[in-house]
Design a protein around this motif. Structure first.
Motif, PDB file in Angstrom:
ATOM      1  N   TRP A   9       0.845  -1.206   0.000  1.00 15.46           N
ATOM      2  CA  TRP A   9       0.000   0.000   0.000  1.00 15.46           C
ATOM      3  C   TRP A   9       0.878   1.252   0.000  1.00 15.46           C
ATOM      4  CZ3 TRP A   9      -0.580   4.035   3.511  1.00 15.46           C
ATOM      5  CH2 TRP A   9      -1.698   4.848   3.331  1.00 15.46           C
ATOM      6  N   GLY A  23      -7.412  -3.926  -8.693  1.00 14.71           N
ATOM      7  CA  GLY A  23      -8.717  -4.108  -8.059  1.00 14.71           C
ATOM      8  C   GLY A  23      -8.721  -3.729  -6.605  1.00 14.71           C
ATOM      9  N   GLU A  24      -9.267  -4.607  -5.793  1.00 11.89           N
ATOM     10  CA  GLU A  24      -9.452  -4.294  -4.375  1.00 11.89           C
ATOM     11  C   GLU A  24      -8.187  -4.502  -3.549  1.00 11.89           C
ATOM     12  OE1 GLU A  24     -13.251  -2.733  -3.974  1.00 11.89           O
ATOM     13  OE2 GLU A  24     -11.815  -3.162  -2.384  1.00 11.89           O
ATOM     14  N   ALA A  26      -4.416  -4.043  -1.869  1.00 12.19           N
ATOM     15  CA  ALA A  26      -3.840  -2.884  -1.171  1.00 12.19           C
ATOM     16  C   ALA A  26      -3.214  -1.917  -2.165  1.00 12.19           C
ATOM     17  CB  ALA A  26      -2.799  -3.372  -0.182  1.00 12.19           C
ATOM     18  N   GLY A  28      -3.851  -1.577  -5.377  1.00 14.99           N
ATOM     19  CA  GLY A  28      -4.873  -0.961  -6.228  1.00 14.99           C
ATOM     20  C   GLY A  28      -5.567   0.180  -5.502  1.00 14.99           C
ATOM     21  N   GLU A  29      -5.865  -0.054  -4.242  1.00 15.00           N
ATOM     22  CA  GLU A  29      -6.506   0.972  -3.408  1.00 15.00           C
ATOM     23  C   GLU A  29      -5.598   2.204  -3.303  1.00 15.00           C
ATOM     24  OE1 GLU A  29      -7.231  -0.383   0.673  1.00 15.00           O
ATOM     25  OE2 GLU A  29      -6.548   1.612   1.297  1.00 15.00           O
ATOM     26  N   LYS A  32      -5.388   4.247  -6.603  1.00 16.06           N
ATOM     27  CA  LYS A  32      -6.567   5.112  -6.806  1.00 16.06           C
ATOM     28  C   LYS A  32      -6.479   6.350  -5.904  1.00 16.06           C
ATOM     29  CE  LYS A  32     -10.636   3.368  -8.836  1.00 16.06           C
ATOM     30  NZ  LYS A  32     -10.565   3.500 -10.157  1.00 16.06           N
TER      31      LYS A  32
ATOM     32  N   ARG B 176      -3.334   5.006   6.990  1.00 21.21           N
ATOM     33  CA  ARG B 176      -4.196   4.221   6.109  1.00 21.21           C
ATOM     34  C   ARG B 176      -5.560   3.966   6.757  1.00 21.21           C
ATOM     35  NH1 ARG B 176      -2.996  -1.893   3.919  1.00 21.21           N
ATOM     36  NH2 ARG B 176      -4.750  -1.985   2.476  1.00 21.21           N
ATOM     37  N   TRP B 186     -16.146   7.887  -0.573  1.00 26.33           N
ATOM     38  CA  TRP B 186     -15.386   7.927  -1.834  1.00 26.33           C
ATOM     39  C   TRP B 186     -15.008   6.507  -2.262  1.00 26.33           C
ATOM     40  CZ3 TRP B 186     -10.151   6.513  -2.471  1.00 26.33           C
ATOM     41  CH2 TRP B 186      -9.628   6.767  -3.737  1.00 26.33           C
ATOM     42  N   HIS B 187     -14.632   5.704  -1.283  1.00 23.30           N
ATOM     43  CA  HIS B 187     -14.257   4.322  -1.543  1.00 23.30           C
ATOM     44  C   HIS B 187     -15.397   3.566  -2.205  1.00 23.30           C
ATOM     45  CE1 HIS B 187     -10.927   1.674  -0.445  1.00 23.30           C
ATOM     46  NE2 HIS B 187     -10.373   2.795  -0.031  1.00 23.30           N
ATOM     47  N   ALA B 190     -15.590   4.794  -5.727  1.00 25.80           N
ATOM     48  CA  ALA B 190     -14.428   4.481  -6.557  1.00 25.80           C
ATOM     49  C   ALA B 190     -14.343   3.003  -6.905  1.00 25.80           C
ATOM     50  CB  ALA B 190     -13.159   4.916  -5.834  1.00 25.80           C
ATOM     51  N   PHE B 191     -14.770   2.170  -5.994  1.00 24.55           N
ATOM     52  CA  PHE B 191     -14.593   0.728  -6.223  1.00 24.55           C
ATOM     53  C   PHE B 191     -15.909  -0.003  -6.492  1.00 24.55           C
ATOM     54  CE2 PHE B 191     -10.762   1.949  -3.970  1.00 24.55           C
ATOM     55  CZ  PHE B 191      -9.797   1.368  -4.768  1.00 24.55           C
TER      56      PHE B 191
END
Lengths: 198, 192
Positions: A9, A23-24, A26, A28-29, A32, B176, B186-187, B190-191
């Motif tokens: 991350w 994708g989902e 760490a 990818g998060e 974004k 985090r 937002w999450h 966004a996803f």
């Protein structure tokens, strides 16, 4: 496992790419989030004038207050102000001359330190007042964030200090000021003796 | 920097030069952390004074701006640590947290067939959520933005925070977790 996830991350947030799935995950998060933050940080919200004489003047006044630059005298366009200012300036100059002369006549002889070089990792310094010099160096090291131990052995003063690694710019500057090298092993050892009579 | 080391009358000109060259970029950075133009200007000027005081330690082995920026960032984190900022009930547009939350919820329900519109919606939602995060955890938000912009590594962050490597890792982990809480809406967008 959790650490690995955190590192993925963190690296992705910093823009350091790693082979990872999208994708989902760490990474990818974080990617974004990074995109969104870069967009968010882009526009400057408050317009800034450059140069800004008012701001520069405030900065110089602040520097004067901090004693970094000499205070500027009050500037007046009135003729009588100028007439009175000249004698006043002469008086200040005369006082300053007297003060300097008195200081020169009364001050003790300068305590110039002589660094005799380093042998076996020990820096040897000669000064007229070893105890005072030891206190001065310990104080300066403390200000630079280094804990130093002072000692006296067989009539000689000494200082031992473990320099935190990496050696900070402040400590480097301090050593440079006293013409000492940064010790290769990170342990500063100084022996101070009284200046030999000529 | 030469004038700075030598002192004397040239220092005035050198300070002006610093202001002209770096004020805009430093002000933007300070403003982002403090959210107050007057306080940001004060911090930048404080930084210039520190630059003058510490110029003997700058040997030119690194670039000037990153060095000055690091002084500013230390000051910024110090001020954030000292200030006991109250969490405002309203944002600068007068919207309450609940209202913002509703806006985010509503915006999720609005059909956005066009990609551009969705991106805009996502961007607006992020801004609102991030503003809340900045208000709730200013130091964490700041450090995250520095990681993004300058690619800071663990050692650089530890140096800025004045913490051990272990404590720094914990801080980043907290960044985090806290961000996730405030960016939840937002999450979702966004996803989805």
């Amino acid at each position: 496992m959790a650490d690995e996830n955190e590192d993925l991350w963190f690296d992705a947030l910093a823009g350091r790419t790693r082979a990872e799935t999208d994708g989902e995950s760490a990474a990818g998060e974080a990617r974004k989030l990074r995109e969104a933050l870069l967009l968010y940080a882009a526009p400057a919200e408050t317009p800034v004038r450059v140069p800004d004489p008012e701001r520069e003047s405030a900065l110089l006044k602040r520097a004067e207050r901090e004693g970094l630059i000499p205070a500027r005298g009050y500037v007046s366009s009135k003729w009588y102000a100028a007439v009175f200012r000249v004698p006043a300036m002469l008086a200040y100059a005369a006082l300053a001359c007297i003060a300097v002369t008195v200081m020169l006549l009364t001050r003790p002889p300068p305590d110039s330190e002589v660094v005799r070089g380093a042998h076996d990792g020990v820096v040897r310094v000669e000064v007229s007042d070893p105890a005072a010099f030891k206190r001065q160096i310990i104080g300066e090291l403390r200000e630079a964030g280094v804990t130093a131990t002072g000692y006296e052995r067989l009539g000689a003063q000494g200082i031992d200090a473990d320099l935190p690694q990496p050696v900070s710019p402040q400590v480097r500057a301090l050593l440079q000021r006293h013409r000492m090298d940064v010790p290769a092993d990170g342990v500063l050892k100084i022996e101070i003796t009284r200046t030999r009579a000529p | 920097m030469r004038a700075c080391r030598e002192g004397g009358p040239a220092i005035g000109q050198a300070l002006r030069g610093l202001d002209r060259a770096f004020f805009a970029v430093l002000f933007r950075e300070a403003q982002r952390g403090l959210r107050d133009p007057a306080a940001a200007q004060d911090l930048v000027q404080d930084t210039f004074i520190k630059v003058w005081l510490r110029c003997a330690t700058f040997h030119g082995e690194s670039q000037l701006l990153p060095w000055i920026k690091s002084i500013l960032r230390h000051g910024l984190l110090d001020r954030l640590r000292k200030s006991q900022r109250e969490v405002a009930l309203e944002d600068e547009h007068g919207a309450t947290r609940e209202a913002l939350s509703s806006i985010c919820d509503l915006s999720e329900q609005v059909p956005t067939p066009d990609n551009e519109a969705r991106r805009h919606e996502l961007d607006q939602c992020f801004r609102r959520c991030w503003a809340r995060f900045e208000q709730a955890a200013p130091a964490h938000a700041l450090v995250m933005s520095w990681i993004v912009e300058d690619g800071l590594n663990h050692e650089q962050i530890a140096e800025l925070l004045g913490r051990t490597p272990g404590a720094t890792r914990e801080f980043i982990s907290q960044c985090r977790k806290r961000a996730r809480i405030h960016l939840d809406e937002w999450h979702e967008l966004a996803f989805r």
